[in-house]
Structures are given as structure tokens and as C-alpha cells.
Design a protein around this motif. Sequence first.
Motif, short mmCIF file in Angstrom:
data_model
loop_
_atom_site.label_atom_id
_atom_site.label_comp_id
_atom_site.label_asym_id
_atom_site.label_seq_id
_atom_site.Cartn_x
_atom_site.Cartn_y
_atom_site.Cartn_z
N LEU A 45 -4.32 11.41 1.92
CA LEU A 45 -5.05 12.36 1.06
C LEU A 45 -4.23 12.77 -0.15
O LEU A 45 -4.75 12.84 -1.27
N ARG A 46 -2.95 13.03 0.06
CA ARG A 46 -2.10 13.47 -1.06
C ARG A 46 -1.89 12.32 -2.05
O ARG A 46 -1.80 12.54 -3.26
N CYS A 47 -1.77 11.10 -1.53
CA CYS A 47 -1.61 9.95 -2.42
C CYS A 47 -2.84 9.72 -3.28
O CYS A 47 -2.75 9.18 -4.39
N LEU A 48 -3.99 10.14 -2.78
CA LEU A 48 -5.25 9.99 -3.52
C LEU A 48 -5.65 11.27 -4.24
O LEU A 48 -6.77 11.39 -4.74
N ASP A 49 -4.70 12.24 -4.27
CA ASP A 49 -4.92 13.53 -4.97
C ASP A 49 -6.14 14.27 -4.44
O ASP A 49 -6.91 14.88 -5.18
N ARG A 50 -6.32 14.22 -3.12
CA ARG A 50 -7.42 14.96 -2.50
C ARG A 50 -6.87 16.16 -1.75
O ARG A 50 -5.88 16.04 -1.02
N GLU A 51 -7.52 17.28 -1.92
CA GLU A 51 -7.06 18.52 -1.30
C GLU A 51 -7.81 18.85 -0.01
O GLU A 51 -7.83 19.99 0.42
N THR A 63 -10.93 4.67 3.88
CA THR A 63 -11.26 5.32 2.62
C THR A 63 -10.73 4.43 1.51
O THR A 63 -10.17 3.36 1.77
N PHE A 64 -10.92 4.83 0.27
CA PHE A 64 -10.48 3.99 -0.84
C PHE A 64 -10.08 4.86 -2.02
O PHE A 64 -10.37 6.06 -2.08
N GLY A 65 -9.40 4.24 -2.96
CA GLY A 65 -9.03 4.96 -4.17
C GLY A 65 -9.04 4.00 -5.34
O GLY A 65 -8.95 2.78 -5.17
N ARG A 66 -9.17 4.55 -6.55
CA ARG A 66 -9.14 3.74 -7.77
C ARG A 66 -8.14 4.35 -8.75
O ARG A 66 -8.08 5.56 -8.91
N ARG A 67 -7.37 3.51 -9.38
CA ARG A 67 -6.40 3.97 -10.38
C ARG A 67 -6.31 2.94 -11.50
O ARG A 67 -6.38 1.74 -11.26
N ALA A 68 -6.10 3.44 -12.71
CA ALA A 68 -5.86 2.56 -13.86
C ALA A 68 -4.39 2.68 -14.25
O ALA A 68 -3.82 3.77 -14.23
N THR A 73 -7.91 0.31 -19.48
CA THR A 73 -7.70 -0.79 -18.53
C THR A 73 -8.58 -0.56 -17.33
O THR A 73 -8.85 0.60 -16.95
N PRO A 74 -9.06 -1.63 -16.70
CA PRO A 74 -9.93 -1.45 -15.53
C PRO A 74 -9.18 -0.77 -14.38
O PRO A 74 -7.97 -0.94 -14.22
N LYS A 75 -9.92 0.00 -13.62
CA LYS A 75 -9.31 0.69 -12.47
C LYS A 75 -9.14 -0.28 -11.30
O LYS A 75 -10.10 -0.90 -10.87
N ASP A 76 -7.91 -0.37 -10.81
CA ASP A 76 -7.66 -1.17 -9.62
C ASP A 76 -8.17 -0.42 -8.39
O ASP A 76 -8.24 0.82 -8.38
N ILE A 77 -8.48 -1.17 -7.35
CA ILE A 77 -9.04 -0.58 -6.13
C ILE A 77 -8.05 -0.77 -4.98
O ILE A 77 -7.48 -1.84 -4.82
N ALA A 78 -7.85 0.27 -4.21
CA ALA A 78 -7.00 0.18 -3.02
C ALA A 78 -7.79 0.65 -1.81
O ALA A 78 -8.41 1.71 -1.83
N HIS A 79 -7.79 -0.16 -0.77
CA HIS A 79 -8.46 0.17 0.48
C HIS A 79 -7.42 0.75 1.45
O HIS A 79 -6.38 0.14 1.69
N PHE A 80 -7.72 1.92 1.97
CA PHE A 80 -6.80 2.60 2.90
C PHE A 80 -7.41 2.62 4.30
O PHE A 80 -8.46 3.24 4.51
N TRP A 81 -6.76 1.94 5.23
CA TRP A 81 -7.18 1.94 6.63
C TRP A 81 -6.17 2.76 7.42
O TRP A 81 -4.97 2.68 7.18
N GLU A 82 -6.67 3.53 8.37
CA GLU A 82 -5.77 4.36 9.19
C GLU A 82 -6.10 4.21 10.66
O GLU A 82 -7.25 4.39 11.09
#
Length: 347
Positions: A45-51, A63-68, A73-82
Motif C-alpha cells: 500500500l505504501r509503495c502505491l501511495d495508498r493510505e 492489486t496493481f499500480g501505474r507509474r510514468a 511518457t506512457p505509464k508502466d503497469i506493475a501487478h502486485f500479488w500477495e
Amino acid sequence: MPRASEALWELAQAEAERGGDAEGAAEKALLFLGSKAGGKTTIILRCLDREEIPKPTLALEYTFGRRAKGHNTPKDIAHFWELGGGTSLLELTRIPITSDNIRTFAIVLVLDLSKPSELWSTMESLLQVTRNHLNKLITKLGKTNPKVATEIREKMWNSMQKDHPDYELIDPFPIPLVIIGSKYDIFHEFDSEMRKIICKTLRFVSHYYGASLVFTGKPDTLLLKARILINHLAFGFERSKSISVDQNKPLFIPAGLDSLSQIGPPPASDSDIGKLYAHTPLDLWKKVYEKTFPPMRNSDLKDSKDPALDPQYAEYEIDAMRTQKNQELEQYKRNASKSWKEMELES
């Protein structure tokens, strides 16, 4: 009704398609596993800036996150499995990682520093099962797509320079690995000798597997270094070259920047080491570590609570059906036991 694994994959694919239309966007994936209630969800959650307030992970969650990386520049996608449940759900590690996506995956192992007696067994069980699965996939690829299998085997050594003095002595993990020691704020209060043993052991294990090592805890500022490592794996951000090996401070050692000469020998006297029988250096470190911190057998089984019995998940029809199935299972066991006894008597 689709299986849980299929439903998770459909969700992951839908999110990827929704955010992956931009040309040039990259996709990566991370599997978080480790100690039960060790802080995996909080780190994600903290890595994805979620409170959000973290909730217990029951099995395998996505869950997933996107960052440019920059402007326009296009936002890259990261898939987070736990993976939840500590070591009680080992078989689920096979679900997210397949021969189709193995090249984009990384593993994040979170170990609870406040429970040293559970640390080695948790680490060993999870890494062993995950490595076995990865090796099977690579072997399979060797037959169907040898070029990709060779690429994965070569990439294993990326974190270690060929002129590194330990190049011939380590056994890198098949895909990128980060080991996070969580709850440093509690660990910091331990006796200095205990901290020394745990720090040296985790440094050796991380270096042996070609992994990065970082300690985190409260306050959230301690998560900053972990975020650097995770953002590097998830979104391709620049990798940090800083290093902290002082056992009186949170460790931060990116892969390939440590050495066996700096780590030193296992924390035991020469006479004690001489009495230990070990097949490999890793086995020797395990025996030395467990001499100080004897493992707690079946700790996960004793501590784990069955979510099906938790009142907050109560559903009358499902619970009634489950009770009926449990009764049928017990009856089956009794009948099976009788039939075996009868067979023994007849023989």
C-alpha cells in the motif's frame, strides 16, 4: 463457477488491458510472500501511495499500480500479488508465475524480525517451494523455447559483476529477489548479540541468493529504502547504489554490493563450527543460526485462525453446506478406517 485462480487472472488481465493501451508501456509483476502478519500488505500500500488501512490477507490477493518514468511518457503497469498465511498456503505460489510471464516477475520475501525463531523456517520453506516451481518452468521452457530459458539463466547473474570475488561461490535465485526484514522498530530493542547474528545471517542468505536486503518498520520513513528497491523492480526506476551494513542501523544492501569477506564467518566459535556437520555453506549458516534461535515447529498451524470460522465472514447457506461437507468427510474417514481394518483382519 470459475476457480479462484481464474478469477484473479481475469482481474489482472482486465486491469492490464485497461492501462496498457499506451504504446511503449511496460509490464512487470511482483509476488510478495513471507511471515504471517509480517507487514506485506502495508508495504504494498505504501509503495502505491495508498493510505488504506491494511486488512489480513486470507489467501492470494491481487492489486496493481501505474507509474510514468517522466513527463509525456506512457505509464508502466506493475501487478502486485500477495500470498497470505505465512507458510500455510505454499501451493498457491504456483498460481501467479507461469512460463508466459516468468521473465517479468520478481519475488519480495518479507520476514518478521521480531520473531527470530520463525525466521529461518519461513524463509527456507517459501524460497524452496518458489524456487522449485521456477526451475520446473525454466526446464519446461528449455524444451519449448530454449532461447527464453537461456535468457532467464543468464539474467540470474545480472546483479553480480563477473569480477566479483564471490562470483563462483553464490547460487543466485532464478528471478530477481528482495528480502525485507520488517518490524525493525521492535528488532532494534533486541540484545546487540542477537541483532548481530540475525543481521549477519540475513546478509549471507541475501548475498548467496544474489538478492537485495533491506530492513523496514515504523515510522513509515523506514519504508523509503524498500520503496526504492520495489520501484526499481516494478517500474524500472533507477536502482540505488547506496549501502548500509551497520548492524545498529537498518540494513540496506542492493544485490551484488555485499561480499563474503565483509560479512565474515558464521557467528560461532571455531570449535562449535567444527562440531557441525553441513553439506553446504547455507546449511552451515542454518545450523549456527538455529543453535541460537531454535525453530518453532508448526508455528503457522498453531497460530493460524481458520477464516471460515471468523464471524465477520459468516454466510448462513455456505456455512451450513460446509458443516454438512465436514460431517460427510468425517463419515468417510470412519468408513475408510473400518474397511482397512477389515482388510487387515482378512489377510
